[in-house]
Design a protein around this motif. Structure first.
Motif, PDB file in Angstrom:
ATOM      1  N   UNK A 280     -12.981   8.551  29.513  1.00 21.94           N
ATOM      2  CA  UNK A 280     -11.736   8.552  28.729  1.00 21.94           C
ATOM      3  C   UNK A 280     -11.832   7.590  27.545  1.00 21.94           C
ATOM      4  N   UNK A 281     -12.426   6.410  27.759  1.00 18.35           N
ATOM      5  CA  UNK A 281     -12.570   5.440  26.663  1.00 18.35           C
ATOM      6  C   UNK A 281     -13.475   6.004  25.577  1.00 18.35           C
ATOM      7  N   UNK A 282     -14.597   6.635  25.982  1.00 22.68           N
ATOM      8  CA  UNK A 282     -15.509   7.221  24.998  1.00 22.68           C
ATOM      9  C   UNK A 282     -14.809   8.334  24.226  1.00 22.68           C
ATOM     10  N   UNK A 283     -14.044   9.188  24.929  1.00 24.98           N
ATOM     11  CA  UNK A 283     -13.304  10.267  24.252  1.00 24.98           C
ATOM     12  C   UNK A 283     -12.295   9.694  23.263  1.00 24.98           C
TER      13      UNK A 283
ATOM     14  N   UNK B  22     -14.725   5.048  38.011  1.00 26.72           N
ATOM     15  CA  UNK B  22     -15.359   4.297  36.922  1.00 26.72           C
ATOM     16  C   UNK B  22     -15.867   5.251  35.854  1.00 26.72           C
ATOM     17  N   UNK B  23     -16.522   6.305  36.289  1.00 25.15           N
ATOM     18  CA  UNK B  23     -17.039   7.290  35.318  1.00 25.15           C
ATOM     19  C   UNK B  23     -15.904   7.943  34.547  1.00 25.15           C
TER      20      UNK B  23
ATOM     21  N   UNK C 242     -10.628   8.722  17.781  1.00 21.76           N
ATOM     22  CA  UNK C 242     -10.156   7.794  16.746  1.00 21.76           C
ATOM     23  C   UNK C 242     -11.099   7.790  15.557  1.00 21.76           C
ATOM     24  N   UNK C 243     -12.409   7.783  15.820  1.00 27.25           N
ATOM     25  CA  UNK C 243     -13.387   7.829  14.718  1.00 27.25           C
ATOM     26  C   UNK C 243     -13.288   9.110  13.917  1.00 27.25           C
TER      27      UNK C 243
END
Length: 200
Positions: free
Chosen positions: A102-105, A96-97, A110-111
């Motif tokens: 990975x989603x946060x990265x 989960x972590x 993208x930002x």
């Protein structure tokens, strides 16, 4: 003529059959003698093998073996043919972590890419405007001096005045484009009308 030929063929057949009969009788006697000598030579060996087979048969209890076979058949019969299996997938704490990381990265990347592209385009626009002002300064120094003095005296009012003038210019350019488009469509319609009139 034909009867003579038939008689001759029958005689030949009789001779052949007699020859075969004599050979078969010789083979029968020789085979019997061969089997007799074979049995006499290997009688001891055959008796030993037979006695070992009997002792091996006596060593194992037929009833006990049959009973074990029956028990095994009963066990096999009780085993279900299809065994239902339930699968459950769950993510551990570390997975989960990892997924959250990975989603946060991905979001941060993208930002960052989006911001970099925005700044790149803004920088291009500012460079073009700076180049245009440099050209005005080089070719029309009096106009550039007037712009600088007005910016020093009343920067807010001058910028508003410039923004209004730019908006007006953009509106004029847009209206001219619409008019040019309308003129092209009108000309196209005239040509179409002339073609229709010419075809009558």
């Amino acid at each position: 003529m034909q009867s003579e030929e038939l008689e001759e063929k029958v005689n030949i057949m009789e001779e052949l059959i007699q020859g075969f009969a004599s050979r078969i009788s010789v083979m029968e006697t020789s085979m019997a003698e061969f089997l007799k000598s074979f049995l006499e030579q290997y009688r001891g060996t055959l008796e030993t093998i037979a006695s070992r087979i009997e002792t091996a048969n006596k060593r194992y209890n037929d009833q006990k073996i049959q009973q074990q076979i029956d028990e095994l058949k009963d066990v096999v019969a009780t085993v279900p043919k299809v065994i239902p299996v339930k699968n459950s997938h769950h993510l551990g704490a570390w997975s989960k972590n990892l997924i959250i990381g990975l989603v946060v990265c991905f979001i941060i990347t993208a930002g960052s890419v989006g911001t970099a592209l925005y700044f790149y385009h803004q920088n291009d626009r500012l460079n073009r405007e700076a180049y245009n002002f440099w050209l005005v300064r080089a070719l029309y120094p009096d106009v550039a001096k007037t712009i600088n003095t007005k910016l020093v005296d009343d920067p807010k009012g001058f910028i508003e005045k410039a923004e209004k003038a730019m908006a007006k210019q953009q509106a004029i350019i847009a209206a001219e484009a619409v008019a040019a488009q309308a003129e092209k469509e009108q000309e196209r319609a005239k040509r179409k009308l002339e073609k229709v009139k010419a075809n009558k």
